[in-house]
Design a protein around this motif. Structure first.
Motif, short mmCIF file in Angstrom:
data_model
loop_
_atom_site.label_atom_id
_atom_site.label_comp_id
_atom_site.label_asym_id
_atom_site.label_seq_id
_atom_site.Cartn_x
_atom_site.Cartn_y
_atom_site.Cartn_z
N GLU A 196 0.86 4.12 -2.97
CA GLU A 196 0.61 5.54 -2.70
C GLU A 196 1.73 6.42 -3.25
O GLU A 196 1.47 7.46 -3.85
CB GLU A 196 0.43 5.77 -1.20
N ARG A 249 1.45 9.04 -6.57
CA ARG A 249 1.80 10.45 -6.41
C ARG A 249 2.83 10.91 -7.44
O ARG A 249 2.85 12.07 -7.82
CB ARG A 249 2.40 10.71 -5.03
N LYS A 269 0.84 -1.21 0.00
CA LYS A 269 0.00 0.00 0.00
C LYS A 269 0.87 1.25 0.00
O LYS A 269 0.58 2.22 -0.72
CB LYS A 269 -0.93 -0.03 1.22
N GLN A 270 1.94 1.27 0.78
CA GLN A 270 2.86 2.42 0.79
C GLN A 270 3.50 2.62 -0.57
O GLN A 270 3.63 3.75 -1.04
CB GLN A 270 3.96 2.21 1.84
#
Length: 143
Positions: A117, A121, A113-114
């Motif tokens: 993200e 971005r 998930k990190q």
């Protein structure tokens, strides 16, 4: 600063593109008047999204010390063709793009998930589509 340049020659709805040493064909499906000699412009856009996310994921994974073996992408775009046919009340581009990414990694789901993200971005294609107001439904899961 990074510059990108292509040259293109079109005939009908088929376009031959040169990008440095590489060439590729963009064509429409038969129902759009093409010969289906290559992916459509919108197919290339979705492919560009997957390719860009993979490149940025590899870059970000190195920064995070994240073990990334690769990512399998399933990307689908939903388009109301009334917009490209001239209806001024309908956007002539994707209304929604759905991304399902299966990440080949021994890392924990929270780290996946990190990674997602950070990639979302920083990926130029993802952020361009997002800036256009296209609904993005992105889900990354561990293989």
């Amino acid at each position: 600063m990074s510059n990108h340049k292509i040259t293109a020659q079109g005939a009908g709805v088929r376009t031959e593109v040169s990008a440095g040493r590489h060439t590729f064909v963009i064509d429409e499906h038969a129902n759009m008047g093409g010969q289906d000699a290559g992916p459509s412009p919108l197919d290339y856009l979705l492919g560009s999204l997957a390719g860009c996310e993979e490149v940025i994921a590899q870059l970000v994974a190195r920064e995070m010390e994240f073990k990334l073996n690769g990512i399998q992408f399933d990307v689908q775009g939903t388009l109301d063709t009334k917009g490209l046919m001239g209806d001024p009340n309908v956007k002539p581009y994707f209304q929604k793009v759905r991304i399902r990414a299966t990440v080949d990694t021994p890392e924990e789901e929270s780290r996946v998930k990190q990674l997602q993200e950070a990639v979302d971005r920083r990926c130029p294609v993802f952020t361009l589509i997002k800036a256009a107001g296209v609904e993005l439904d992105a889900e990354w899961t561990k293989a």
